[in-house]
Structures are given as structure tokens and as C-alpha cells.
Design a protein around this motif. Sequence first.
Motif, short mmCIF file in Angstrom:
data_model
loop_
_atom_site.label_atom_id
_atom_site.label_comp_id
_atom_site.label_asym_id
_atom_site.label_seq_id
_atom_site.Cartn_x
_atom_site.Cartn_y
_atom_site.Cartn_z
N ILE A 49 6.34 -22.91 -23.26
CA ILE A 49 6.63 -21.72 -22.78
C ILE A 49 6.04 -20.36 -23.20
N GLY A 50 6.05 -20.56 -24.82
CA GLY A 50 5.39 -19.15 -25.41
C GLY A 50 3.88 -19.13 -25.02
N LYS A 51 3.00 -20.34 -24.84
CA LYS A 51 1.70 -20.21 -24.48
C LYS A 51 1.79 -19.80 -23.05
N ALA A 52 2.58 -20.23 -22.13
CA ALA A 52 2.42 -19.78 -20.77
C ALA A 52 2.93 -18.25 -20.64
N ASN A 53 4.07 -17.73 -21.35
CA ASN A 53 4.08 -16.40 -21.30
C ASN A 53 3.10 -15.64 -21.69
N LEU A 54 2.19 -15.88 -22.86
CA LEU A 54 1.09 -15.30 -23.25
C LEU A 54 -0.04 -15.21 -22.13
N GLU A 55 -0.24 -16.24 -21.59
CA GLU A 55 -1.36 -16.46 -20.41
C GLU A 55 -0.93 -15.45 -19.28
N THR A 56 0.58 -15.56 -18.88
CA THR A 56 1.07 -14.47 -17.86
C THR A 56 0.65 -13.02 -18.25
N SER A 57 0.90 -12.84 -19.48
CA SER A 57 0.65 -11.31 -20.21
C SER A 57 -0.71 -11.08 -20.02
N VAL A 58 -1.47 -11.97 -20.57
CA VAL A 58 -2.95 -11.80 -20.26
C VAL A 58 -3.68 -11.25 -18.92
N HIS A 59 -3.09 -12.26 -18.14
CA HIS A 59 -3.57 -12.12 -16.73
C HIS A 59 -3.25 -10.58 -16.41
N TYR A 60 -2.13 -10.31 -16.69
CA TYR A 60 -1.64 -8.73 -16.24
C TYR A 60 -2.27 -7.73 -17.04
N PHE A 61 -2.44 -7.87 -18.23
CA PHE A 61 -2.95 -6.80 -19.08
C PHE A 61 -4.41 -6.59 -18.63
N GLU A 62 -5.12 -7.87 -18.45
CA GLU A 62 -6.35 -7.78 -17.81
C GLU A 62 -6.64 -7.08 -16.66
N LEU A 63 -5.85 -7.22 -15.82
CA LEU A 63 -5.80 -6.69 -14.49
C LEU A 63 -5.50 -4.99 -14.67
N LEU A 64 -4.64 -4.57 -15.46
CA LEU A 64 -4.58 -3.28 -15.92
C LEU A 64 -5.63 -2.78 -16.52
N LYS A 65 -6.44 -3.39 -17.25
CA LYS A 65 -7.81 -2.89 -17.88
C LYS A 65 -8.70 -2.52 -16.83
N ASP A 66 -8.59 -3.44 -15.99
CA ASP A 66 -9.88 -3.48 -15.12
C ASP A 66 -9.50 -2.17 -14.06
N GLU A 219 9.64 -21.10 -13.08
CA GLU A 219 9.03 -21.53 -11.78
C GLU A 219 8.16 -20.55 -11.61
N LEU A 220 8.38 -19.37 -11.89
CA LEU A 220 7.53 -18.05 -11.54
C LEU A 220 6.29 -18.05 -12.24
N THR A 221 6.40 -18.42 -13.68
CA THR A 221 5.22 -18.50 -14.57
C THR A 221 4.41 -19.65 -13.88
N LYS A 222 4.71 -20.88 -13.47
CA LYS A 222 4.03 -21.90 -12.86
C LYS A 222 3.24 -21.17 -11.72
N LEU A 223 3.90 -20.75 -10.82
CA LEU A 223 3.38 -19.96 -9.49
C LEU A 223 2.20 -18.94 -9.97
N ILE A 224 2.43 -17.98 -10.86
CA ILE A 224 1.44 -17.21 -11.29
C ILE A 224 0.03 -17.82 -11.92
N LEU A 225 0.40 -18.76 -12.78
CA LEU A 225 -0.84 -19.39 -13.41
C LEU A 225 -1.43 -20.50 -12.88
N ASN A 226 -0.77 -21.17 -11.78
CA ASN A 226 -1.47 -22.30 -11.17
C ASN A 226 -1.82 -21.96 -9.43
N ARG A 227 -2.31 -20.86 -9.46
CA ARG A 227 -2.43 -20.26 -7.92
C ARG A 227 -3.78 -20.92 -7.51
#
Length: 227
Positions: A49-66, A219-227
Motif C-alpha cells: 500500500i505504501g508503494k501504491a500510495n506513492l504511485e497515486t501521489s506521483v500521478h497527481y503531482f505530475e498532473l499538477l506540474k503539467d 479500491e480507489l487506489t486500484k481504480l486510479i492506477l489500473n485504468r
Amino acid sequence: MKKIYEGKTKDVFSLENGNVMLKFKDDCTGKDGVFDPGENSVGLTIEGIGKANLETSVHYFELLKDAGIKTHYVGADVENATMEVLPATVFGHGLEVICRLVATGSFIRRYGEYIEDGTVLDGGYVECTFKNDALGDPLVTGEGLAALGIMTPEMFESMKEQTLKITKIVADDLKSIGLDLWDIKFEFGYNNDEVILIDEIASGNMRVYKDGKIVEPVELTKLILNR
């Protein structure tokens, strides 16, 4: 690296370049073995879950950077569950910023005589609470923060403006996979007198619905990462 803070779900280390490294852990807040992001103590461990939470954060931080929004995010090593961030000072002893798109939860407990649960809050509603379990995380206004010497009115307006922009980006992303964001919790700090988003953008800090039913954080983490 030198460990400077050991948290419930993340450890914090200082780096030689002056930045900070966050190490995401598999420990989760909860009670009696059940995951609950609202709890204040570690209640269970969920492998990965730690890795999954990090992946979720990276996804959104990259969107914000863009989108041209500066945050504390510098980069991440997902395999090792670490994120490099800019150093930042928190406001007071910790301030949570909540953006509500739909009236629910504690908002209804406070104001339910004026509004129905599930009512859309046009444009979003931003509120701040102090991190203080003993006092029940008391609400504080922008004027209150200024009177207490915690942040200037200009800092508060910057924080509020960023919160609304960031929330829209997250909500639009979730909408693209059929999910509705109802509210989200952030933490801000300041770096070189500039207010920036800090900590993480993870599923445990959001209230999200699908087809009228709340989506649990794991479940939300899975939906965000496995789209």
C-alpha cells in the motif's frame, strides 16, 4: 541520509542536496485491523500500500506540474517507495485544508439544518482545521490564522486559490474514469516564503463515489492506477 521524523505511514529523511526524502510505509491508520484514514494510530499493515500510495501521489503531482502548479514534489523512486521533495515549513503545528464539492460528513454535522446531505457546493468550499485530536481538529478562518500569526491574508488567499485549482484537476481526472470526487484533504507549507502543496495526494485523503456508492480507499487506489 539522516532520519528526521518517523511518522505513522511515512518516514522523513534529510538529503545532502538540501531536499527531503519521504519513505512510504505499508503501515495504515485504522482500528481493529480495519483500514480507516480518519484514525490517528496504526491499525494494520497492507502489503504494497505504501508503494501504491506513492504511485497515486506521483500521478497527481505530475498532473499538477503539467498544469504549472508548483508543489514540493521533485521526483520519486517507486520501486523503493521514496519521494524526493523540497523542504517546507508547516503552518502552526499542522493545518489541514479541505475542499468540499458536495456537502457531507462533518459539514452536514455542523450545518445540516441549512443544507441536505449530498447537495453540490457550486465552485467548491474551502475550509481549514488545525491538526489537534484532543480539540477535535477545530475549524479556523483566514482571519483567525492571520490574528494568530500563523499566515498572512495573502498566504491564505494563495492557499485557497491553489486548493480550488488542484481540486478541479483531481476531480476532472477521477471523472474521466467514472468517479465523482466529493471532498479532498490537503496540507500546505511554505518554502522560501512561497505557499506550496506538501505531503501526499492519496486515496485515503479523498471521499469519492461511483454510481452513488462510496469507493473505499484501497479500491480507489486500484481504480486510479489500473485504468
